[in-house]
Design a protein around this motif. Structure first.
Motif, PDB file in Angstrom:
ATOM      1  N   TYR A 354      49.534  41.763  34.054  1.00  0.00           N
ATOM      2  CA  TYR A 354      50.366  41.793  32.849  1.00  0.00           C
ATOM      3  C   TYR A 354      49.784  42.744  31.812  1.00  0.00           C
ATOM      4  O   TYR A 354      50.516  43.481  31.147  1.00  0.00           O
ATOM      5  N   GLN A 358      51.626  46.203  30.149  1.00  0.00           N
ATOM      6  CA  GLN A 358      51.784  46.559  28.744  1.00  0.00           C
ATOM      7  C   GLN A 358      51.215  47.945  28.466  1.00  0.00           C
ATOM      8  O   GLN A 358      51.792  48.737  27.710  1.00  0.00           O
ATOM      9  N   GLU A 622      57.952  41.050  23.330  1.00  0.00           N
ATOM     10  CA  GLU A 622      57.595  42.049  24.329  1.00  0.00           C
ATOM     11  C   GLU A 622      56.292  42.764  23.973  1.00  0.00           C
ATOM     12  O   GLU A 622      56.121  43.311  22.881  1.00  0.00           O
ATOM     13  N   HIS A 651      52.941  35.392  28.798  1.00  0.00           N
ATOM     14  CA  HIS A 651      52.193  36.146  27.800  1.00  0.00           C
ATOM     15  C   HIS A 651      50.776  35.596  27.732  1.00  0.00           C
ATOM     16  O   HIS A 651      50.566  34.384  27.865  1.00  0.00           O
TER      17      HIS A 651
END
Length: 712
Positions: A354, A358, A622, A651
């Motif tokens: 993750y 990003q 986001e 997240h």
């Protein structure tokens, strides 16, 4: 609408048995052996109660039965049925060969009592298998049978024949017909088809498959090893590639078992008989340890000249380079050291994929976590008709994975169709095939992939930028041997400016596995850009945080629901955005919650539901780290709401409560209100979401002054 519960008829299991036998008889007919035909004929001559009793025994894991074990309410004549089963040879009296099964069948307290009564020194803390083994070795059968068995104990016969019939039907080992009951209850869905193919082309092939499958299971259970090893020369000859694979797997397992016993020569003998790559690898490693360097070198050179597949080539080249080429590090280590490095905030530690997503998005890439969710899906969509709609697809209604893939003959049976579709993909028209499948079969259960939200969009985006020739090559390789290539693909797919990349993400301590390296090599060879990315962690002063507070109808998701969300977006200590909304929880708010938060049923009656705001909130989150005071509570409720929508909320998290304890120790209380008083933070309308989120954002800045060394 209340769910309608289905009640099965009293003799449902007999109906299922008759259905199964009828299907096998019609499908295989004269191909059945004498044992199977004799069993089916003799069973059909039993009366109803005898049939029911035999099926009841066959569906249970017990090996030994007494009449009280079989006192089923729906069976009208227990003793008459038992007598008929005994007369017709469907059951037999208990014998010494059943001793261990008798012990296995007993509960642990009974075994302890049995041992104590016979003066055996056992410990209550022993596991049941250890207890069974001890009693079996130290208590004679005669003593056990005289004191603990009645004369009416029986053992069902023909279990191996019945097991083979179930194998013919299901294509796997099965001890019962529970699947039929689950089907009738609506728990397991099946697709009724017009026709089926026989699972096996011959009785010899079927018996070989059953032999290897059964002994693979038995070997895992730690039994029959010696008998298998002694009889290896008399094993049935496999006639198909799938059966060859089973034989090779059994030989490999025997080799591993010998290694555990430190019998290296026996292990090498079994590995030599096996065609499995894993066996070849173990042989090379064992021989090298024994000092047979020249033989190892010759084997590796043979693998390099004619590798069975990418994984064999990678192993051989790596081992050869390290042992004979003076290369001190292996291919895997070298690849990791030369990989692209991304630095992400330390809060992504434990979620490297993750964090990398990003970072790539900040570089302008459209990033998707595809891993094994792209190629098996695309393969299934392109070849749906051949896989799921042809007469050669399935052997029973319980099959979900196509038989041609299991048999590894998909590419030969449908050679013409595969060639035509791959030509269409090469011409850039692959999306036409995909859209046709989605239009006709969206949502249908299948054994290759799950339908998911955004599948259509993902395939459209990928096929718009993917090199058609490279895509066709990958699909063609999967058609040749799907099960060898269904997993191990890189974690991420990146797309930007008409370019597509595949990236395998590795965090601290992660290793590159051989099948992952093989997939990277396959993608590169086909014509895709495919790499490894190594993630390093640091404190990032530019990281974006969203501080969230939720108000709810209670304290336990998913029973309780969210009534309000407040969120404050922070970067470098500055507020760069806020988001808040009351939410209709679609249930009543208890009075004590209204007293605590001030949020009433009237206030949320016309508010949006969570489904209404989910996309907007997800967009606001986001690329950010989820922050809250007691973060597990707030994140848990948000994640629960997304799960209701069959969506994932993912997240990294930071807890201001735990972080304040760490960086500002010694305070009397770390509750939000008390911390606000301690640090002169304005907290108005406590227990309203946005107010609490703003206050927690001030705490985050205090934490980051310590954690990042920046000023709020």
């Amino acid at each position: 609408m209340s769910r309608e519960f289905i009640t099965l008829p009293p003799l449902y299991y007999r109906d299922h048995f008759v259905e199964m036998v009828g299907f096998i008889t019609s499908m295989y007919g004269a191909m059945l052996g004498e044992e199977e035909q004799a069993f089916i004929s003799a069973f059909g001559e039993l009366d109803e109660w005898a049939q029911c009793l035999y099926i009841r025994m066959s569906n249970r894991k017990k090996a030994v039965f007494s009449p009280r074990d079989l006192a089923y309410q729906e069976i009208g004549d227990l003793w008459g049925g038992l007598n008929q089963l005994r007369e017709r040879g469907f059951v037999r009296d208990i014998e010494e060969c059943d001793y261990r099964a008798c012990l296995d069948d007993r509960a642990k307290p009974d075994l302890l009592a049995l041992a104590k009564d016979n003066g055996l020194d056992v410990k209550s803390g022993w596991s049941k298998p250890k207890l069974v083994d001890f009693v079996y070795r130290h208590l004679a059968w005669a003593d056990f049978s005289a004191g603990f068995l009645r004369s009416d104990h029986i053992v069902p016969r023909h279990k191996d024949t019945l097991g083979f019939l179930l194998y013919l039907y299901f294509g796997r080992l099965s001890d019962n017909m529970t699947s039929f009951a689950l089907r009738d209850l609506g728990v397991v869905s099946v697709k009724n088809r017009d026709s089926y193919q026989a699972r096996f082309d011959s009785l010899t092939e079927a018996r070989a498959g059953y032999f290897y499958t059964r002994h693979l299971r038995d070997l895992k259970n730690g039994t029959v090893m010696a008998a298998l090893a002694d009889s290896v020369d008399t094993w049935p000859q496999p006639a198909t590639q799938s059966t060859i694979d089973l034989r090779d797997a059994l030989l490999h397992q025997l080799g591993l078992a010998c290694e555990k016993r430190r019998d290296t020569q026996a292990a090498l003998a079994f590995y030599a008989r096996s065609g499995a790559f894993e066996s070849h690898e173990r042989s090379v490693r064992l021989l090298y340890n024994l000092g047979a360097a020249e033989e190892v070198k010759a084997r590796l050179e043979a693998m390099l000249q004619n590798p069975a597949h990418d994984e064999e080539y990678i192993f051989a080249s790596d081992f050869y380079a390290r042992k004979f080429g003076q290369q001190r590090i292996g291919v895997f280590t070298h690849l990791l050291r030369s990989a692209e490095v991304l630095e992400v905030d330390e809060l992504f530690r434990g979620d490297a994929e993750y964090g990398a997503m990003q970072a790539y998005r900040q570089q302008g890439w459209a990033c998707h976590h595809t891993e094994n969710g792209l190629w098996p899906v695309l393969f299934g969509l392109v070849f749906w008709d051949e896989l799921f709609e042809s007469e050669a697809s399935f052997a029973s209604e319980f099959d979900y994975r196509p038989q041609t893939l299991k048999d590894r003959n998909f590419h030969t049976r449908f050679a013409t169709e595969i060639t035509a579709k791959l030509s269409q993909v090469r011409a850039g028209d692959g999306m036409d095939l995909v859209r046709a499948t989605i239009a006709g079969h969206a949502g249908e259960n299948n054994g290759l992939f799950y339908w998911f939200n955004g599948l259509d969009a993902l395939m459209t985006q990928f096929l718009a930028v993917a090199p058609p020739e490279a895509t066709a090559i990958l699909l063609g390789k999967m058609a040749e041997n799907y099960y060898a290539l269904r997993d191990g693909f890189p974690d991420l797919m990146l797309m930007r400016d008409g370019q597509v990349r595949f990236v395998e993400i590795k965090g601290e301590g992660d290793q590159v596995r051989r099948h992952q390296l093989a997939r990277l090599n396959l993608l590169r060879t086909a014509g895709f850009e495919a790499d490894i990315c190594r993630v390093n962690y640091r404190t990032d002063p530019d990281q974006v945080y969203v501080v969230v507070d939720v108000e709810t109808t209670g304290g336990r998701p998913p029973n309780d629901r969210v009534t309000e969300i407040g969120a404050v977006k922070i970067q470098r200590g500055e507020v760069i955005g806020e988001w808040s909304s009351l939410i209709n929880p679609e249930k009543r708010i208890p009075h004590f919650i209204t007293q605590l938060t001030g949020i009433s049923n009237d206030m949320v009656r016309d508010a949006p539901t969570f489904a209404d705001i989910a996309d907007d909130f997800a967009d606001f989150m986001e690329g950010a780290i989820f922050v809250a005071h007691n973060v597990a509570f707030d994140h848990g409720f948000i994640a629960s709401e997304f799960r209701r929508l069959e969506r994932r909320f993912r997240h990294p998290k930071l807890c201001t409560c735990a972080s304040m304890r760490r960086h500002y120790p010694g305070l009397t209380s770390y509750g939000l209100a008390n911390l606000c008083r301690e640090f002169n933070i304005d907290l108005k309308t406590h227990h309203r979401a946005l107010a609490d989120a703003r206050a927690a954002a001030e705490l985050l800045n205090l934490v980051n002054e310590k954690r990042l060394g920046i000023c709020a």
